[in-house]
Structure formats: C-alpha cells, structure tokens
Design a protein around this motif. Structure first.
Motif, PDB file in Angstrom:
ATOM      1  N   ALA A 178      -2.419  64.533  33.303  1.00 18.10           N
ATOM      2  CA  ALA A 178      -0.954  64.539  33.234  1.00 18.10           C
ATOM      3  C   ALA A 178      -0.565  63.204  32.607  1.00 18.10           C
ATOM      4  O   ALA A 178      -1.154  62.178  32.948  1.00 18.10           O
ATOM      5  N   HIS A 179       0.385  63.223  31.680  1.00 15.32           N
ATOM      6  CA  HIS A 179       0.750  61.941  31.075  1.00 15.32           C
ATOM      7  C   HIS A 179       1.756  61.211  31.944  1.00 15.32           C
ATOM      8  O   HIS A 179       2.631  61.819  32.550  1.00 15.32           O
ATOM      9  N   TYR A 180       1.589  59.895  32.027  1.00 19.10           N
ATOM     10  CA  TYR A 180       2.494  59.092  32.858  1.00 19.10           C
ATOM     11  C   TYR A 180       3.471  58.279  32.038  1.00 19.10           C
ATOM     12  O   TYR A 180       4.410  57.691  32.563  1.00 19.10           O
ATOM     13  N   ARG A 216      11.176  64.428  35.573  1.00 20.67           N
ATOM     14  CA  ARG A 216      10.542  65.729  35.302  1.00 20.67           C
ATOM     15  C   ARG A 216       9.443  65.578  34.260  1.00 20.67           C
ATOM     16  O   ARG A 216       8.420  66.246  34.322  1.00 20.67           O
ATOM     17  N   ASP A 217       9.696  64.712  33.288  1.00 20.95           N
ATOM     18  CA  ASP A 217       8.763  64.495  32.168  1.00 20.95           C
ATOM     19  C   ASP A 217       8.260  63.057  32.219  1.00 20.95           C
ATOM     20  O   ASP A 217       8.853  62.194  31.625  1.00 20.95           O
ATOM     21  N   ASN A 218       7.195  62.712  32.913  1.00 20.46           N
ATOM     22  CA  ASN A 218       6.339  63.648  33.580  1.00 20.46           C
ATOM     23  C   ASN A 218       5.831  63.022  34.890  1.00 20.46           C
ATOM     24  O   ASN A 218       4.680  63.148  35.257  1.00 20.46           O
ATOM     25  N   GLY A 252       0.669  57.380  26.216  1.00 19.50           N
ATOM     26  CA  GLY A 252       0.881  57.707  24.796  1.00 19.50           C
ATOM     27  C   GLY A 252       1.197  59.142  24.430  1.00 19.50           C
ATOM     28  O   GLY A 252       1.072  59.516  23.267  1.00 19.50           O
ATOM     29  N   GLU A 253       1.648  59.961  25.392  1.00 19.80           N
ATOM     30  CA  GLU A 253       1.961  61.353  25.050  1.00 19.80           C
ATOM     31  C   GLU A 253       3.208  61.437  24.194  1.00 19.80           C
ATOM     32  O   GLU A 253       3.254  62.139  23.188  1.00 19.80           O
ATOM     33  N   GLU A 254       4.221  60.681  24.592  1.00 19.89           N
ATOM     34  CA  GLU A 254       5.521  60.787  23.923  1.00 19.89           C
ATOM     35  C   GLU A 254       5.494  60.237  22.496  1.00 19.89           C
ATOM     36  O   GLU A 254       6.396  60.487  21.717  1.00 19.89           O
ATOM     37  N   VAL A 255       4.471  59.475  22.169  1.00 20.84           N
ATOM     38  CA  VAL A 255       4.369  58.949  20.805  1.00 20.84           C
ATOM     39  C   VAL A 255       3.370  59.752  19.981  1.00 20.84           C
ATOM     40  O   VAL A 255       2.871  59.286  18.959  1.00 20.84           O
ATOM     41  N   SER A 311      -0.943  68.993  33.522  1.00 20.46           N
ATOM     42  CA  SER A 311       0.390  69.252  34.051  1.00 20.46           C
ATOM     43  C   SER A 311       1.408  68.411  33.299  1.00 20.46           C
ATOM     44  O   SER A 311       1.255  67.196  33.167  1.00 20.46           O
ATOM     45  N   ASP A 312       2.406  69.089  32.770  1.00 23.76           N
ATOM     46  CA  ASP A 312       3.448  68.412  32.008  1.00 23.76           C
ATOM     47  C   ASP A 312       4.675  69.298  32.044  1.00 23.76           C
ATOM     48  O   ASP A 312       4.560  70.505  32.209  1.00 23.76           O
ATOM     49  N   GLY A 313       5.829  68.691  31.900  1.00 18.82           N
ATOM     50  CA  GLY A 313       7.013  69.525  31.938  1.00 18.82           C
ATOM     51  C   GLY A 313       8.230  68.889  31.327  1.00 18.82           C
ATOM     52  O   GLY A 313       8.381  67.669  31.326  1.00 18.82           O
TER      53      GLY A 313
HETATM   54 ZN   LIG Z   1       5.802  65.357  28.836  1.00 20.38          ZN
END
Ligand SMILES: [Zn+2]
Length: 506
Positions: free
Chosen positions: A286-288, A312-314, A344-347, A372-374
């Motif tokens: 899950a990305h933090y 929620r994200d995330n 680094g998920e959002e980038v 898990s991501d949302g």
């Molecule tokens: Zn996310």
C-alpha cells in the motif's frame, strides 16, 4: 436405541462447526480494536504530516511510523535487506527532482518564442547561447529501422533542431519515450542544445501544464549533466517555419535544476509456519505517500486548509497493511508474508516500480500481491477489488469479506482502467497475480471526486467502523490465500499471463 444413535452424529454436527467457528473468530484479525485502526489513520493523515509528499519531511515521518509499528508488532526486517544495513526496514529509493520550468526566450530571426507559453525546457541548466542551428530530422539512430538522422551532419558546438516522435508515430507516449534518447544522442555528438518541435495531436496547453511543473523521477543510471532541451509548440506553424528556415538561433533560459532526493519503501517480513510453503511468500503493499501542500496538490486549496491529508488515498490502505502486520505476526499463516509500504505512488507509481526492479526477496517466490489503494468510497457495505476475476483468489477474498459482513464488487468503473493505475501493476507486469483491494464503490461519481486528491480528504470524515472491517477483511483474505494448497493463477489469456510464465517458468 434411536436416541443415542441419533445423538452422536447430531452432537458432532453441532460441535464441529461451532469449534471451527470459535477457531476462526479467535484469529487475531477478529480481535483488532477500532481504536487501533483509527489511531493509524489519524496519525498518517494528520495535518502535521503535511500531505506526505515523496522526499519531504512528512513523508519521512510516515515511513518512520510504519517501521516502528513493524518493530513493535514483531514484524522483522526482510532477511538480506542490505540497502541500508543488515537490520533495516528501509529500502532507500533514489529520485531526481527537477524544478519547474523557468524564464527564457528562443529567437529565430524576428520570431521570438517565450518560455512557458511557446516552449518549455525539459532539462538543462541556465544558458545564454547564440549558435548555428542544424536540422537533424527526428534525431534518431536505429540500424534495424535504417534511421540515421545524423548522417553527414556535424553538430559539434551547434544547436540541433529535431521533430518529435518517430517517422512512424506521433503519439504522446512515443514522443515522451524517444525524447530523452534524442537528447542523449545529440549530447554524445557534441551538440550544445536541442530544440524539439512538439507535434502530438493534443492541445499544447495540456502539454505545457503537465510538463512545466516540478517533476520527480527515479534517478537510475548516470547523473550526467544534460544539455538544454526545449519542446517548442510545433503546431504553431510560424514557429516551425521560422526554426526550419534559419541558420542560427539565440537560446536563453534560466534552466531547470535537477537535484537528487530520496525516499524509502518500508519493508517487513513474517516467516511462514509450513516447512515447505514458507519458501513462498505473499507480498502486501500500500502506498503511504501523498501529494503534499498547497500548489503541490494540483487542486484548489485555501489559506485555512491547504494540506492534502490523503486519508482515503492512502492512509486507509496503509492502515489495512498495519492491521495485517499485527494479526499475521501474532498468528502467522503457512506461507511467509512480505509487507511493503510504498513511496512515490503519486509521482508515477515510482516506489513500486523501483521495488519490482530491486525486490528484497526474489519475485519468483512471490505467489501473490495484495495491494490496497483507494480514491475514496461511497458504499460501506462492500469492498471493491480491481482484478478480482483475473487473479485467481475470488473465493478467499469473498469468504474474508463475508466474515466481516461485507460484499465484494469486482472491477468498478471499468472505463477508468483502474487495474493499471495503482502499484499492483508494477508487480502484475512482472507476472505476479496482483489485485488492488479498495474501499467500496461501484462507480467513480461525485461522492468519490469530492475527496479524491482534495484538501477535504481528512481523517475526521472517515467511517471508522468501515475502516476496521475493511482492514480486517484485507488481513483475513491474505491469511486464507497464504494458507492455500496451490498458488493463485492469472485467468487464462490475461494480458499478464505471459509475464507469469516467464517469472515462474511454467
Ligand atoms: Zn493512491
């Protein structure tokens, strides 16, 4: 005669399921308290963490929190994690942060092109050049395709003018994919700058909005200094005409300074209990990270509320991850568990991309990734699972959700292509069956958009009862899959099935 005969099987029938039920509900995931999950999300999505932007202080604090939770819960560092020492939870991920597009001007005779409106600098330091301009077609060399755009050209000490894309395609993705290569070729040949006429069939405004801001990328390979490289709006005919006609240009820019930054994936390990199956593992992820504060968020904000909390994200998914860490460490399943909180998920899904190419344990021993991501949720009676029917574990996921009173919804909003938009795809591409377990929604409507990447995505507005059930279902599903006799498989014909054959060699 009848009575005792009847009593025995009846008694068995009554006691066996009751025992089994007792056993199930005594599993640690059934004992997690609401206050525990609430504490995780309130900490991770608190204003103090300033939106957890990759490479910034709030991001580091979140990583530290996760690592110390692992330590407290008895989740150990992954054996052999040598990135930052022998007993570290951290995997250091090197990034490069490039500043926003600055001021500048390119002049071809009387045609003056302004940085920001008519062109953007893609790379390079500040320069003030007046030099010969050489046209090098697409600026590519590829013997297999007989591209030899530099044949007979001497570009040493000169500025090179190239077209975007290739002789075969002008799709945005192809333009982006070939652009860096063009710069490298020109630089290798001694050119001092590159001007590229950007000709993709998308509005220039969109291009410049997307590429002119601060950019974070993975810093892999050499950090050699780059020559200045401009994308000029090639669909503005007068610019293209002027540049193609002149023999000399002036090129002035304040530069875009690239500097190295880093962040961490946080990884922990729970050894399995079965002598043989423990060699295999399930990867939980899950990305933090989130998007940061103010202008960094890319959406509306006010002086009163400028922090993109990303509850929620995330922080939601990370809470599920920490719940799994707690329950599975207390009572481990047969297979081992590797838990990775990703940065680094959002980038650009960069933390997972880095992890997939630098796995701490061999990926061919990883039988399943439960990500898990949302974006948010609008239905607290269900869990939505991207890839539910593609990744071979529907039965376990359904059983787990049902145990906590939740239904399962497969692949919401197919038009959004959500399977390929979270970190699970980094592992799917390698062949690992990898769904994303996401808070409940059937369609991506206004209820979701209200919070998605908005400053309003606060922990205070999260349904804590739902957060608990979601986290418990995630954990129990993981346990059921980790205890399976056989590993889940991609559905026959899935686009990631060939990668799986390659990874697992069957
Ligand atoms: Zn996310």
């Amino acid at each position: 005669m009848k009575l005792p005969f009847l009593l025995l099987p009846l008694g068995l029938a009554l006691t066996l399921p009751a025992d089994a039920q007792k056993k199930t509900s005594s599993l640690p995931e059934f004992q997690i308290k609401k206050s525990e999950t609430e504490a995780h999300i309130r900490f991770l999505a608190g204003d103090e963490l300033m939106g957890r932007r990759t490479g910034e202080q709030g991001n580091f604090v979140a990583a530290r929190y996760i690592a110390e939770q692992f330590r407290k819960l008895g989740v150990v560092p992954v054996p052999g994690n040598a990135e930052t020492g022998t007993s570290s939870y951290f995997q250091r991920v090197p990034f490069e942060k490039m500043g926003a597009n600055g001021a500048g001007e390119i002049a071809a005779d009387a045609e003056i092109m302004k940085s920001g409106t008519d062109w953007i600098l893609m790379a390079g330091d500040a320069v003030d050049l007046k030099a010969p301009l050489v046209y090098a077609s697409f600026g590519l060399e590829n013997a297999a395709k007989s591209w030899d755009d530099y044949k007979g050209l001497d570009v040493k000490g000169k500025i090179v003018l190239v077209e975007s894309g290739t002789p075969e395609t002008q799709t945005p993705s192809e333009i982006i994919a070939t652009s860096t290569e063009k710069r490298k070729i020109a630089q290798d040949k001694g050119a001092i700058a590159v001007i590229e006429l950007f000709n993709a069939p998308i509005p220039w405004n969109t291009v410049s909005k997307f590429f002119a801001g601060e950019k974070i990328s993975l810093a892999e390979g050499s950090a050699a200094k780059s020559i200045p490289h401009a994308w000029v709006n090639g669909k503005e005919a007068k610019f293209a005409r002027a540049l193609r006609a002149v023999k000399e240009v002036t090129f002035k820019t304040s530069g875009r300074v690239a500097k190295p930054v880093y962040s961490y994936n946080v990884a922990g390990y729970i050894p399995g209990t079965d002598a043989k199956l423990k060699e295999e593992y399930i990867l939980l992820s899950a990305h933090y990270d989130h998007v940061g504060v103010g202008k960094q968020g890319g959406q509306t904000y006010t002086p009163e509320d400028s922090i993109f909390n990303g509850a929620r994200d995330n922080a939601f998914g990370v809470t599920a991850l920490l719940t799994a860490a707690e329950a599975l460490a207390k009572n481990p399943p047969k297979r081992s568990i590797v838990i990775v909180a990703l940065t680094g998920e959002e980038v650009g899904l960069l933390g997972s991309k880095y992890y997939a190419s630098h796995p701490i344990m061999p990926l061919n021993k990883c039988i399943f990734n439960m990500n898990s991501d949302g974006a948010g949720y609008n239905d607290t009676t269900i869990v939505s699972v991207m890839g539910l029917d593609r990744t071979g574990a529907r039965a376990e996921i359904e059983t787990a959700c049902k145990a906590f009173g939740l239904g399962v919804y497969a692949d919401p909003s197919p038009e959004q292509g959500l399977f390929d938009r979270s970190d699970n795809v980094s592992f799917a591409k390698e062949g690992v069956p990898a769904p994303t377990f996401t808070p409940g929604f059937k369609e991506f409507n206004g209820d979701i958009m209200k919070n998605y990447h908005q400053v309003t995505d606060h922990p205070e507005t999260v349904d804590f009862n739902y957060l608990l059930k979601f986290s418990q279902a995630y954990t129990y599903a993981t346990r059921l899959i980790a205890d399976r006799k056989t590993a889940p498989q991609w559905s026959a014909g899935d686009k990631y099935e060939p990668a799986a054959k390659k990874l697992y060699g069957k």
